[in-house]
Design an enzyme around this catalytic site. Structure first.
Site, PDB file in Angstrom:
ATOM      1  N   ARG A   7       4.991 -15.500  28.812  1.00  0.00           N
ATOM      2  CA  ARG A   7       4.277 -16.704  29.302  1.00  0.00           C
ATOM      3  C   ARG A   7       4.738 -17.259  30.643  1.00  0.00           C
ATOM      4  O   ARG A   7       4.173 -18.233  31.129  1.00  0.00           O
ATOM      5  CB  ARG A   7       4.328 -17.827  28.261  1.00  0.00           C
ATOM      6  CG  ARG A   7       3.837 -17.449  26.873  1.00  0.00           C
ATOM      7  CD  ARG A   7       2.430 -16.940  26.871  1.00  0.00           C
ATOM      8  NE  ARG A   7       1.905 -16.785  25.503  1.00  0.00           N
ATOM      9  CZ  ARG A   7       0.909 -15.979  25.172  1.00  0.00           C
ATOM     10  NH1 ARG A   7       0.310 -15.232  26.101  1.00  0.00           N
ATOM     11  NH2 ARG A   7       0.489 -15.904  23.932  1.00  0.00           N
ATOM     12  N   ASN A  55      -0.402 -10.688  31.429  1.00  0.00           N
ATOM     13  CA  ASN A  55      -1.355 -11.805  31.375  1.00  0.00           C
ATOM     14  C   ASN A  55      -0.671 -13.169  31.482  1.00  0.00           C
ATOM     15  O   ASN A  55      -0.865 -14.068  30.667  1.00  0.00           O
ATOM     16  CB  ASN A  55      -2.235 -11.728  30.114  1.00  0.00           C
ATOM     17  CG  ASN A  55      -1.441 -11.837  28.834  1.00  0.00           C
ATOM     18  OD1 ASN A  55      -0.258 -11.529  28.797  1.00  0.00           O
ATOM     19  ND2 ASN A  55      -2.090 -12.282  27.779  1.00  0.00           N
ATOM     20  N   HIS A  73      -0.711  -1.874  20.073  1.00  0.00           N
ATOM     21  CA  HIS A  73      -0.989  -2.406  18.724  1.00  0.00           C
ATOM     22  C   HIS A  73      -2.157  -1.744  17.991  1.00  0.00           C
ATOM     23  O   HIS A  73      -3.157  -2.383  17.682  1.00  0.00           O
ATOM     24  CB  HIS A  73      -1.183  -3.930  18.775  1.00  0.00           C
ATOM     25  CG  HIS A  73      -1.998  -4.445  19.935  1.00  0.00           C
ATOM     26  ND1 HIS A  73      -3.234  -3.944  20.272  1.00  0.00           N
ATOM     27  CD2 HIS A  73      -1.750  -5.420  20.840  1.00  0.00           C
ATOM     28  CE1 HIS A  73      -3.698  -4.583  21.320  1.00  0.00           C
ATOM     29  NE2 HIS A  73      -2.811  -5.484  21.702  1.00  0.00           N
ATOM     30  N   ASP A  83       4.172  -7.495  19.871  1.00  0.00           N
ATOM     31  CA  ASP A  83       3.060  -8.293  20.405  1.00  0.00           C
ATOM     32  C   ASP A  83       3.374  -9.784  20.256  1.00  0.00           C
ATOM     33  O   ASP A  83       2.491 -10.600  19.964  1.00  0.00           O
ATOM     34  CB  ASP A  83       1.726  -7.939  19.737  1.00  0.00           C
ATOM     35  CG  ASP A  83       0.515  -8.474  20.512  1.00  0.00           C
ATOM     36  OD1 ASP A  83       0.694  -8.981  21.644  1.00  0.00           O
ATOM     37  OD2 ASP A  83      -0.615  -8.410  19.976  1.00  0.00           O
ATOM     38  N   PHE A 109      -5.653 -16.488  19.839  1.00  0.00           N
ATOM     39  CA  PHE A 109      -5.134 -15.322  19.115  1.00  0.00           C
ATOM     40  C   PHE A 109      -3.632 -15.187  19.343  1.00  0.00           C
ATOM     41  O   PHE A 109      -3.145 -15.448  20.435  1.00  0.00           O
ATOM     42  CB  PHE A 109      -5.784 -14.041  19.652  1.00  0.00           C
ATOM     43  CG  PHE A 109      -7.250 -13.897  19.340  1.00  0.00           C
ATOM     44  CD1 PHE A 109      -7.665 -13.514  18.072  1.00  0.00           C
ATOM     45  CD2 PHE A 109      -8.213 -14.106  20.321  1.00  0.00           C
ATOM     46  CE1 PHE A 109      -9.015 -13.340  17.789  1.00  0.00           C
ATOM     47  CE2 PHE A 109      -9.568 -13.940  20.050  1.00  0.00           C
ATOM     48  CZ  PHE A 109      -9.967 -13.560  18.784  1.00  0.00           C
ATOM     49  N   GLY A 110      -2.912 -14.734  18.311  1.00  0.00           N
ATOM     50  CA  GLY A 110      -1.525 -14.329  18.532  1.00  0.00           C
ATOM     51  C   GLY A 110      -0.503 -15.072  17.700  1.00  0.00           C
ATOM     52  O   GLY A 110      -0.699 -16.240  17.338  1.00  0.00           O
TER      53      GLY A 110
HETATM   54 ZN   LIG Z   1      -3.310  -6.943  23.119  1.00  0.00          ZN
END
Ligand SMILES: [Zn+2]
Length: 427
Positions: A66, A96, A234, A307, A325-326
């Site tokens: 992050r 990302n 993943h 992940d 998500f996550g």
């Molecule tokens: Zn992914």
């Protein structure tokens, strides 16, 4: 600076080593394997590993740290603290961030932040395309020179085959693996969980297994055509692991990783609408989980990667449809691998170490890691396979607490983590 890890059981699958040995470390490197009665230098600090497993440092090929841009969820320092507490000596953050890691300056910044934190090694994954928007290739050569070890547009998968073909050709020139989050969004867009009986029952929009399979098959064909190394992030579906198995038999340069949640949890876990069961790819149904376990067992799956995807509590406290998500995963991965794989007899300890250390080092070409042979870097994960413990989100070193495994009981844990010859974590 000499450190003797004494009395432990040394497992190094790459060297075919699986017996009692003392390990001597000096100036950040492994300098000798000694018999357990052999004398060691008297000035060495001694770490007692009696009854414990001494393994090459675990390497997580897939995390989200992050930083830069979303430091309220995680920083490189807090992510690295969670990593070493979970037994990971190296982590590979996806690009990302905000801005996206699509250039050498950001790659360098991430490595610099990790160095300042002084905990785990950070090997960034650079973007495939600029801003990960799928339009123009990023400067892979410059990112590699700055320390990037692979490229990926994780989360925003390269949407068309033409661009992916160019990306693989380009990445191959720089000897960089291409990592794809395989998801054809034309099939999965708007979905929030696995498409199947449970999604119908819950009235939630599904993401079909097909979306992963189609992209995986597309990329395998492109890897065959280009000769690039293609790595599936993943992997979660029967169709995708079957495609990998076929591709490996054909000699195509493809590897894949699995997350602990995909070998542990089923889509029916979503029934309570806990947003900590929402991730992408989603938790799948039983036939997929069975196929994943089979592929872990037979070697089709190469690595375990977390992940780790931290989100602030306020962001996860939305309706299921709207939550991001996550889940976090660095501190529960080893416990889950013991509970679900080792203690249930799916794999043995040597295979676990292959999945978490030897293979990841090979997949991302991390020289001097993934092994403890003399001359290698002294990254070590020391494991107690019988330690009983409970994971609590409140105690997590991560800035975020979005794990579905709060209050889970585990047997087996990493108890000491050593990076570059320095003890960075002790349970
Ligand atoms: Zn992914």
């Amino acid at each position: 600076m000499k450190l003797l890890i004494a009395g432990g059981h040394l497992i190094d699958p790459k060297e075919g080593q699986n017996s009692g040995k003392n390990l001597l470390i000096e100036d950040g490197k492994v300098v000798a394997w000694l018999g357990q009665n052999e004398s060691a230098p008297e000035d060495a600090e001694v770490l007692d590993a009696t009854g414990l497993i001494v393994a090459p440092g675990f390497i997580d090929l897939h995390v989200h740290l992050r930083e830069p841009g979303q430091e309220h969820k995680e920083t490189i320092a807090s992510g690295c603290a969670a990593a070493v507490a979970g037994g990971w000596t190296s982590v590979c953050p996806m690009p990302n961030t905000s801005p996206i890691n699509d250039n050498a300056a950001i790659t360098r910044y991430m490595i610099e932040q990790a160095r300042t934190a002084g905990l785990a090694n950070v090997f960034p994954v650079g973007a495939i395309t600029k801003s990960s928007d799928g339009a123009e290739l990023a400067e892979m050569g410059e990112m590699k020179a700055a320390g990037a070890v692979a490229v990926s547009d994780d989360g925003r998968p390269v949407p068309n085959a033409g661009m992916m073909r160019r990306a693989m050709e380009y990445a191959k020139d720089f000897d960089l693996p291409v990592v794809d989050h395989c998801e054809d969004k034309s099939l999965s867009s708007g979905g929030v969980m696995h498409e199947g009986k449970v999604s119908l029952l819950l009235g939630l929009k599904g993401m079909p297994a097909l979306a992963e399979e189609i992209d995986a098959v597309r990329d395998i064909i492109l890897a065959k055509e280009t000769g690039a190394h293609f790595h599936i992030a993943h992997v979660s579906t029967r169709g995708a692991v079957e495609a990998v198995r076929r591709a490996k038999n054909e000699g195509i340069n493809v590897t894949c990783e699995v997350t602990p949640h995909h070998f542990t949890l089923l889509d029916k876990t979503v029934e309570g609408y806990d947003t900590n069961t929402k991730m992408s790819p989603p938790l799948r149904s039983e036939e997929h989980l069975e196929a994943i376990l089979e592929a872990i067992k037979d070697g089709t799956i190469d690595a375990i990667a977390t992940d780790h995807a931290p989100h602030h509590a306020d962001e996860k406290a939305l309706e299921y449809d709207r939550a991001p998500f996550g889940i976090t995963g660095l501190e529960t991965a080893v416990g889950l691998a013991f509970n679900e794989l080792v203690h249930k007899g799916v794999i043995d300890l040597a295979r676990l170490i292959e999945l978490c250390a030897s293979n990841p080092a090979k997949i991302f070409n991390l020289k001097g890691r993934g092994t403890l042979k003399v001359g290698s870097l002294a990254d070590v994960t020391i494991i107690n396979p019988n330690l009983e413990w409970t994971y609590r989100n409140a105690d997590s070193k991560s800035k975020s607490k979005n794990s579905p495994f709060d209050d889970w009981h585990f047997t087996g844990a990493a108890v000491t983590t050593i990076v570059g010859g320095k003890i960075v974590y002790r349970r």
